[in-house]
Design an enzyme around this catalytic site. Sequence first.
Site, PDB file in Angstrom:
ATOM      1  N   ILE A 258       0.851  -1.188  -0.010  1.00 19.25           N
ATOM      2  CA  ILE A 258      -0.094   0.026   0.199  1.00 19.25           C
ATOM      3  C   ILE A 258       0.932   1.138   0.070  1.00 19.25           C
ATOM      4  O   ILE A 258       0.814   2.183  -0.762  1.00 19.25           O
ATOM      5  CB  ILE A 258      -0.826  -0.007   1.248  1.00 19.25           C
ATOM      6  N   THR A 260       5.089   2.791   0.722  1.00 19.06           N
ATOM      7  CA  THR A 260       6.348   2.625   1.148  1.00 19.06           C
ATOM      8  C   THR A 260       7.040   3.856   1.663  1.00 19.06           C
ATOM      9  O   THR A 260       7.138   4.887   0.956  1.00 19.06           O
ATOM     10  CB  THR A 260       7.447   2.119  -0.018  1.00 19.06           C
ATOM     11  N   GLY A 261       7.301   4.035   2.804  1.00 17.62           N
ATOM     12  CA  GLY A 261       7.667   4.981   3.527  1.00 17.62           C
ATOM     13  C   GLY A 261       9.056   5.136   3.877  1.00 17.62           C
ATOM     14  O   GLY A 261       9.574   4.077   3.472  1.00 17.62           O
ATOM     15  N   SER A 264       8.939   2.750   7.063  1.00 13.90           N
ATOM     16  CA  SER A 264       8.201   1.448   6.989  1.00 13.90           C
ATOM     17  C   SER A 264       7.671   1.229   5.614  1.00 13.90           C
ATOM     18  O   SER A 264       7.380   2.201   4.844  1.00 13.90           O
ATOM     19  CB  SER A 264       6.873   1.734   8.140  1.00 13.90           C
ATOM     20  N   VAL A 265       6.984   0.079   5.338  1.00 10.48           N
ATOM     21  CA  VAL A 265       6.414  -0.380   4.481  1.00 10.48           C
ATOM     22  C   VAL A 265       5.093  -0.947   4.887  1.00 10.48           C
ATOM     23  O   VAL A 265       5.158  -1.848   5.757  1.00 10.48           O
ATOM     24  CB  VAL A 265       7.158  -1.318   3.424  1.00 10.48           C
ATOM     25  N   VAL A 266       4.092  -0.763   4.323  1.00  9.19           N
ATOM     26  CA  VAL A 266       2.753  -1.294   4.586  1.00  9.19           C
ATOM     27  C   VAL A 266       2.011  -2.077   3.472  1.00  9.19           C
ATOM     28  O   VAL A 266       2.220  -1.741   2.356  1.00  9.19           O
ATOM     29  CB  VAL A 266       1.655  -0.020   4.935  1.00  9.19           C
ATOM     30  N   LYS A 288       2.430  -3.613   8.683  1.00  8.46           N
ATOM     31  CA  LYS A 288       3.131  -2.517   8.805  1.00  8.46           C
ATOM     32  C   LYS A 288       4.504  -3.093   9.103  1.00  8.46           C
ATOM     33  O   LYS A 288       4.687  -3.647  10.295  1.00  8.46           O
ATOM     34  CB  LYS A 288       2.815  -1.470   9.750  1.00  8.46           C
ATOM     35  N   ASP A 404       2.912  13.294  15.451  1.00 12.09           N
ATOM     36  CA  ASP A 404       3.062  13.332  13.813  1.00 12.09           C
ATOM     37  C   ASP A 404       1.550  13.703  13.426  1.00 12.09           C
ATOM     38  O   ASP A 404       1.226  13.138  12.357  1.00 12.09           O
ATOM     39  CB  ASP A 404       3.778  12.142  13.465  1.00 12.09           C
TER      40      ASP A 404
HETATM   41  P1  ADP Z   1       4.642   5.860   7.963  1.00 16.71           P
HETATM   42  O1  ADP Z   1       5.392   6.033   9.070  1.00 16.71           O
HETATM   43  O2  ADP Z   1       5.354   5.178   6.688  1.00 16.71           O
HETATM   44  O3  ADP Z   1       3.944   7.297   7.353  1.00 16.71           O
HETATM   45  P2  ADP Z   1       2.055   4.990   8.292  1.00 16.71           P
HETATM   46  O4  ADP Z   1       1.528   4.298   9.585  1.00 16.71           O
HETATM   47  O5  ADP Z   1       1.658   6.329   8.146  1.00 16.71           O
HETATM   48  O6  ADP Z   1       3.569   4.883   8.315  1.00 16.71           O
HETATM   49  O7  ADP Z   1       1.390   4.224   7.092  1.00 16.71           O
HETATM   50  C1  ADP Z   1       1.577   4.574   5.544  1.00 16.71           C
HETATM   51  C2  ADP Z   1       0.421   4.491   4.909  1.00 16.71           C
HETATM   52  O8  ADP Z   1      -0.135   3.402   4.541  1.00 16.71           O
HETATM   53  C3  ADP Z   1      -0.782   5.581   5.339  1.00 16.71           C
HETATM   54  O9  ADP Z   1      -0.441   6.820   4.721  1.00 16.71           O
HETATM   55  C4  ADP Z   1      -1.778   4.893   4.699  1.00 16.71           C
HETATM   56  O10 ADP Z   1      -2.006   5.253   3.461  1.00 16.71           O
HETATM   57  C5  ADP Z   1      -1.302   3.393   4.824  1.00 16.71           C
HETATM   58  N1  ADP Z   1      -1.627   2.619   6.040  1.00 16.71           N
HETATM   59  C6  ADP Z   1      -1.093   2.407   7.176  1.00 16.71           C
HETATM   60  N2  ADP Z   1      -2.042   1.599   8.166  1.00 16.71           N
HETATM   61  C7  ADP Z   1      -3.085   1.511   7.358  1.00 16.71           C
HETATM   62  C8  ADP Z   1      -4.329   0.703   7.713  1.00 16.71           C
HETATM   63  N3  ADP Z   1      -4.486   0.217   9.038  1.00 16.71           N
HETATM   64  N4  ADP Z   1      -5.466   0.500   6.781  1.00 16.71           N
HETATM   65  C9  ADP Z   1      -5.149   1.170   5.583  1.00 16.71           C
HETATM   66  N5  ADP Z   1      -4.148   1.772   5.225  1.00 16.71           N
HETATM   67  C10 ADP Z   1      -3.325   2.085   6.125  1.00 16.71           C
HETATM   68 MN    MN Z   2       2.157   8.193   8.191  1.00 12.42          MN
END
Ligand code: ADP
Ligand code: MN
Length: 515
Positions: A258, A260-261, A264-266, A288, A404
């Site tokens: 979904i 890649t930050g 983290s990668v989700v 995550k 944040d």
């Molecule tokens: P980061 O530290 O990379 O910002 P996030 O927890 O914000 O990590 O997750 C990055 C992105 O992944 C989010 O902006 C969101 O779009 C998606 N995401 C994260 N957790 C969820 C979740 N539980 N359900 C749907 N999308 C999610």
């Molecule tokens: Mn985020």
Amino acid sequence: MDPVEVAAVPDAGPVPAWQSKCPWGAPNTSAISCSLADVMSEQLAKELQLEEENAAFPEVPAVAEGPFITGENIDTSSDLMLAQMLQMEFDREYDAQLRREEKKINGDSKVSISFENYRKVHPYDSDSSEDEVDWQDTRHDPYRADKPTTTPRKGFIGKGKDITTKHDEVVCGRKNTARMENFAPEFQVGDGIGMDLKLSNQVFNALKQHAYSEERRSARLHEKKEHSTAEKAVDPKTRLLLYKMINSGMLETITGCISTGKESVVFHAYGGSSTTEDKMIPAECAIKVFKTTLNEFKNRDKYIKDDYRFKDRFSKLNPRKVIRMWAEKEMHNLTRMQNAGIPCPQVVILKKHVLVMSFIGQDQVPAPKLKDVTLSSEDMKKAYYQILHMMQQLYKECSLVHADLSEYNMLWHGGKVWLIDVSQSVEPTHPHGLEFLFRDCKNVSQFFQKAGVAEALNERELFNAVSGLRITADNEVDFQAEIEALEKMNEDHVQNHGKKLSMFSSDGDPPIYDE
Ligand code: ADP
Ligand code: MN
């Protein structure tokens, strides 16, 4: 000519003898032509890498695409990989055949021809052991040159017509051969070093040039490989963790990435049928994966180091464990929020640096971030009041500051706002907790004021409304100074009494301003 072979290569032109006898039929030899400059080009390498990465992890979830990891396709998940493995096997056999032909044609002939240029697998890339010298078969170390004959300072040896100068072809050739030892170890120079092989200066220089460029190319390839695994956070250990989750029936399929930050990668996954601690697994999950590369986490020290909940452990931990603590922190914080009834992902399970939670969104499509969604002015106003309420709940009931909070970490789903990304959240009594809260307030105020919500408080009013503190400064600088003074007061008190001030009581109550 044998009709079968002709059929195998319909229009490849005249087929050389060595090719027509290949048991596989002749391969299609029309290689894609590209110049050496292209191959060596830094830019091309970057573009290719980008392409590769984009293909592997598209920005938006590709719903139509096949699953990323499923129970059935663990080791053969990629058709491309299988195809590549087959191709490699084929190329190797092709080269072996070529070598046999070469040997047959050359025989004992003094003039030999080489098929080197027709080979599929460049010896440098080849990982076959065929070319390796068997140590038992050689009488002396094949990689060590016999001591090269040195020429004395005067520049020649011998007398009369037997005089030999340092420019002598034979001496020079032997020396050149010996100097091949200095090439990078991966550069295969054959066992010529052990024989009486003489390389002309011209050949040696060309070889040297090639060895250097190969060395650089190899370094780049290696770097790319390392880099890309870090980039995707799915190193073999993480992969194994994910496989285990599928094998245990907890997850059904991991469909794709979904987001890649930096940290983290989700991934999106469909939940399996098994249960964890008697809880049903949500139908759709978000996974995550906290990155196991350390550099991005360096500047996050301040969130965790000063968090008294983690203080004792922090100093004793190696950096890898600190990353697990981010995942752990996110889990604890989400649980607190869940208990307070704040809309947020529900924790499913934590395994090392991998956190599985419920998915906010539907059918693999994640809910949009507040920054990406277009809301009616009514919904925008509703969202604002909801966030104000959530910030107060977070502070008072969960004793947390998001730290944040912005339109990037709020999702719009089912007509309301969901908070995510709480790994860095801290308690208000954290030495910088109030500063983090003020920063959150600035983001929220700015966003809603820009979005045209007339009722939106300014950041100072919002800060007081959330914290219950009554800081009166009417400008940002003074306000910030008062916040820092409060934080310092608390720290001094901790130093002197080993306990937090009553207004910062550490048993979960948020600070109450006491005049
Ligand atoms: P980061 O530290 O990379 O910002 P996030 O927890 O914000 O990590 O997750 C990055 C992105 O992944 C989010 O902006 C969101 O779009 C998606 N995401 C994260 N957790 C969820 C979740 N539980 N359900 C749907 N999308 C999610
Ligand atoms: Mn985020």
